[in-house]
Design an enzyme around this catalytic site. Structure first.
Site, PDB file in Angstrom:
ATOM      1  N   SER A   6       0.875  -1.164   0.000  1.00  0.00           N
ATOM      2  CA  SER A   6       0.000   0.000   0.000  1.00  0.00           C
ATOM      3  C   SER A   6       0.916   1.218   0.000  1.00  0.00           C
ATOM      4  O   SER A   6       1.587   1.508   0.987  1.00  0.00           O
ATOM      5  CB  SER A   6      -0.882  -0.050   1.252  1.00  0.00           C
ATOM      6  OG  SER A   6      -1.512   1.186   1.428  1.00  0.00           O
ATOM      7  N   HIS A  30      -1.544  -1.968  -3.824  1.00  0.00           N
ATOM      8  CA  HIS A  30      -2.806  -1.626  -3.166  1.00  0.00           C
ATOM      9  C   HIS A  30      -2.873  -0.100  -3.126  1.00  0.00           C
ATOM     10  O   HIS A  30      -2.009   0.551  -2.534  1.00  0.00           O
ATOM     11  CB  HIS A  30      -2.778  -2.224  -1.758  1.00  0.00           C
ATOM     12  CG  HIS A  30      -3.968  -1.913  -0.928  1.00  0.00           C
ATOM     13  ND1 HIS A  30      -5.028  -2.785  -0.803  1.00  0.00           N
ATOM     14  CD2 HIS A  30      -4.287  -0.831  -0.178  1.00  0.00           C
ATOM     15  CE1 HIS A  30      -5.935  -2.250  -0.001  1.00  0.00           C
ATOM     16  NE2 HIS A  30      -5.512  -1.059   0.391  1.00  0.00           N
ATOM     17  N   ASP A  32      -4.886   3.167  -2.106  1.00  0.00           N
ATOM     18  CA  ASP A  32      -5.943   3.663  -1.226  1.00  0.00           C
ATOM     19  C   ASP A  32      -6.480   4.991  -1.726  1.00  0.00           C
ATOM     20  O   ASP A  32      -5.765   5.996  -1.721  1.00  0.00           O
ATOM     21  CB  ASP A  32      -5.379   3.871   0.187  1.00  0.00           C
ATOM     22  CG  ASP A  32      -5.116   2.550   0.893  1.00  0.00           C
ATOM     23  OD1 ASP A  32      -6.011   1.685   0.879  1.00  0.00           O
ATOM     24  OD2 ASP A  32      -4.019   2.383   1.461  1.00  0.00           O
ATOM     25  N   MET A  34      -9.054   7.843  -0.883  1.00  0.00           N
ATOM     26  CA  MET A  34      -9.873   8.368   0.220  1.00  0.00           C
ATOM     27  C   MET A  34     -10.424   9.734  -0.184  1.00  0.00           C
ATOM     28  O   MET A  34      -9.695  10.540  -0.776  1.00  0.00           O
ATOM     29  CB  MET A  34      -9.019   8.519   1.479  1.00  0.00           C
ATOM     30  CG  MET A  34      -8.269   7.262   1.879  1.00  0.00           C
ATOM     31  SD  MET A  34      -7.391   7.508   3.434  1.00  0.00           S
ATOM     32  CE  MET A  34      -6.471   5.958   3.541  1.00  0.00           C
ATOM     33  N   HIS A  63      -8.514   0.454  -3.695  1.00  0.00           N
ATOM     34  CA  HIS A  63      -9.348   0.381  -2.489  1.00  0.00           C
ATOM     35  C   HIS A  63     -10.031   1.732  -2.317  1.00  0.00           C
ATOM     36  O   HIS A  63      -9.408   2.703  -1.890  1.00  0.00           O
ATOM     37  CB  HIS A  63      -8.456   0.033  -1.286  1.00  0.00           C
ATOM     38  CG  HIS A  63      -9.188  -0.009   0.011  1.00  0.00           C
ATOM     39  ND1 HIS A  63      -8.550   0.023   1.237  1.00  0.00           N
ATOM     40  CD2 HIS A  63     -10.522  -0.097   0.301  1.00  0.00           C
ATOM     41  CE1 HIS A  63      -9.450  -0.026   2.205  1.00  0.00           C
ATOM     42  NE2 HIS A  63     -10.647  -0.096   1.655  1.00  0.00           N
ATOM     43  N   MET A  65     -12.186   4.212  -0.593  1.00  0.00           N
ATOM     44  CA  MET A  65     -12.832   4.619   0.652  1.00  0.00           C
ATOM     45  C   MET A  65     -13.538   5.939   0.346  1.00  0.00           C
ATOM     46  O   MET A  65     -13.092   7.020   0.724  1.00  0.00           O
ATOM     47  CB  MET A  65     -11.771   4.772   1.753  1.00  0.00           C
ATOM     48  CG  MET A  65     -11.251   3.411   2.214  1.00  0.00           C
ATOM     49  SD  MET A  65      -9.629   3.499   2.988  1.00  0.00           S
ATOM     50  CE  MET A  65      -8.611   3.407   1.524  1.00  0.00           C
ATOM     51  N   MET A 136     -11.238  -5.795   6.294  1.00  0.00           N
ATOM     52  CA  MET A 136     -10.411  -4.768   6.928  1.00  0.00           C
ATOM     53  C   MET A 136     -10.020  -5.201   8.339  1.00  0.00           C
ATOM     54  O   MET A 136     -10.852  -5.698   9.109  1.00  0.00           O
ATOM     55  CB  MET A 136     -11.164  -3.431   7.019  1.00  0.00           C
ATOM     56  CG  MET A 136     -11.504  -2.789   5.689  1.00  0.00           C
ATOM     57  SD  MET A 136     -10.077  -2.450   4.645  1.00  0.00           S
ATOM     58  CE  MET A 136      -9.147  -1.288   5.679  1.00  0.00           C
ATOM     59  N   GLY A 144      -0.597   2.626   9.578  1.00  0.00           N
ATOM     60  CA  GLY A 144       0.109   2.655  10.857  1.00  0.00           C
ATOM     61  C   GLY A 144      -0.768   2.386  12.065  1.00  0.00           C
ATOM     62  O   GLY A 144      -0.347   2.573  13.197  1.00  0.00           O
ATOM     63  N   ASP A 174      -6.551  -6.142   4.892  1.00  0.00           N
ATOM     64  CA  ASP A 174      -5.916  -4.827   4.798  1.00  0.00           C
ATOM     65  C   ASP A 174      -5.911  -4.127   6.146  1.00  0.00           C
ATOM     66  O   ASP A 174      -6.968  -3.927   6.745  1.00  0.00           O
ATOM     67  CB  ASP A 174      -6.704  -3.989   3.766  1.00  0.00           C
ATOM     68  CG  ASP A 174      -6.115  -2.615   3.547  1.00  0.00           C
ATOM     69  OD1 ASP A 174      -4.899  -2.431   3.742  1.00  0.00           O
ATOM     70  OD2 ASP A 174      -6.886  -1.715   3.143  1.00  0.00           O
TER      71      ASP A 174
HETATM   72  C1  DX5 Z   1      -6.247   2.074   5.731  1.00  0.00           C
HETATM   73  C2  DX5 Z   1      -5.804   1.650   4.363  1.00  0.00           C
HETATM   74  C3  DX5 Z   1      -4.749   0.600   4.399  1.00  0.00           C
HETATM   75  C4  DX5 Z   1      -3.469   1.124   4.990  1.00  0.00           C
HETATM   76  C5  DX5 Z   1      -2.608   0.019   5.471  1.00  0.00           C
HETATM   77  O1  DX5 Z   1      -7.287   2.939   5.602  1.00  0.00           O
HETATM   78  O2  DX5 Z   1      -6.889   1.148   3.630  1.00  0.00           O
HETATM   79  O3  DX5 Z   1      -4.523   0.078   3.109  1.00  0.00           O
HETATM   80  O4  DX5 Z   1      -2.761   1.895   4.045  1.00  0.00           O
HETATM   81  O5  DX5 Z   1      -1.583   0.569   6.220  1.00  0.00           O
HETATM   82  P1  DX5 Z   1      -0.811  -0.307   7.311  1.00  0.00           P
HETATM   83  O6  DX5 Z   1      -0.294  -1.517   6.626  1.00  0.00           O
HETATM   84  O7  DX5 Z   1       0.260   0.630   7.796  1.00  0.00           O
HETATM   85  O8  DX5 Z   1      -1.826  -0.618   8.376  1.00  0.00           O
HETATM   86 ZN    ZN Z   2      -6.443   0.004   1.883  1.00  0.00          ZN
END
Ligand code: DX5
Ligand code: ZN
Length: 219
Positions: A6, A30, A32, A34, A63, A65, A136, A144, A174
């Protein structure tokens, strides 16, 4: 198990070089997306995803969101093997199936993501349409965060698929995935993981990926 970094916690000012370095060692990326509304954070849009495509041919797991995933279907270019994964919580129940069908029609592999608190039964109605389900293991929005153990949803999803007489989708996880839980996730039957901090923290993402692969394999 497949490893999809990611990129959210990679060195963003040096991303091309990071991708070129890790590319031979990863199965895909991956990504993300948002919208600062479905989750309280904002990442990137279609132009950025198109720019990423110029440096790798690996599949993208997008992904989403976002509140309105349908509007993203045509805004994102889709290459072979790319998947379009949106949150079952983001869309009215009556719209989930049409949005999946429209994304499929546009050439995407399609998937639904589920927040940690959402029960696996929520995807039951759509299983025949789904190429993947993303379980999730953090509440979406930030990398993090600490891992929430939702791995029992993987066998539950396989059992549900077999009860309904459909082929089980690929099962992705994830959030908060790292060396401390990767073996357990492999045993639980997770097929693919999205991983940010456990790959991009420290100096050597390639070594981090190799260590994760080894831990998954030898558990
Ligand atoms: C969270 C994201 C994840 C995130 C994972 O909202 O969808 O994909 O980037 O990050 P780590 O691996 O640091 O939890
Ligand atoms: Zn994600």
């Amino acid at each position: 198990m497949k490893f999809f970094p990611s990129i959210i916690s990679a060195n963003l000012l040096n991303l091309e070089s990071v991708i070129r370095t890790i590319d031979p060692h990863v199965d895909g990326y991956h990504i993300d997306i948002m919208d600062d509304h479905f989750v309280p954070n904002l990442t990137w849009g279609p132009m950025f995803v198109a720019a990423l495509r110029t440096v790798t041919n690996r599949p993208f797991q997008i992904h989403l969101m976002v509140d309105n995933p349908a509007t993203w279907i045509s805004r994102l270019a889709c290459a072979a093997g790319d998947s379009f994964v949106f949150h079952v919580e983001a869309v009215n129940t009556s719209q989930v199936s049409p949005v999946l069908a429209a994304a499929k029609q546009a050439g995407w592999r399609v998937g639904l993501a589920l927040n940690p608190a959402t029960e696996i039964e929520r995807v039951g109605l759509y299983l025949a349409q789904l190429d993947e389900v993303m379980i999730m293991s953090v509440n979406p929005g930030f990398s993090g965060q600490s891992f929430i153990d939702t791995s029992a949803k993987a066998p539950a999803l396989r059992a549900l698929s077999s009860r309904l007489g459909v082929t089980a989708p690929l099962i992705a996880m994830d959030g908060g995935v790292g060396l401390q839980n990767i073996g357990m996730l492999a045993l639980a039957g997770i097929d693919l993981v999205g991983v940010a901090s456990a790959i991009f923290s420290g100096l050597d993402p390639v070594k981090n990926i190799q260590n994760l692969r080894q831990a998954a394999f030898f558990t």
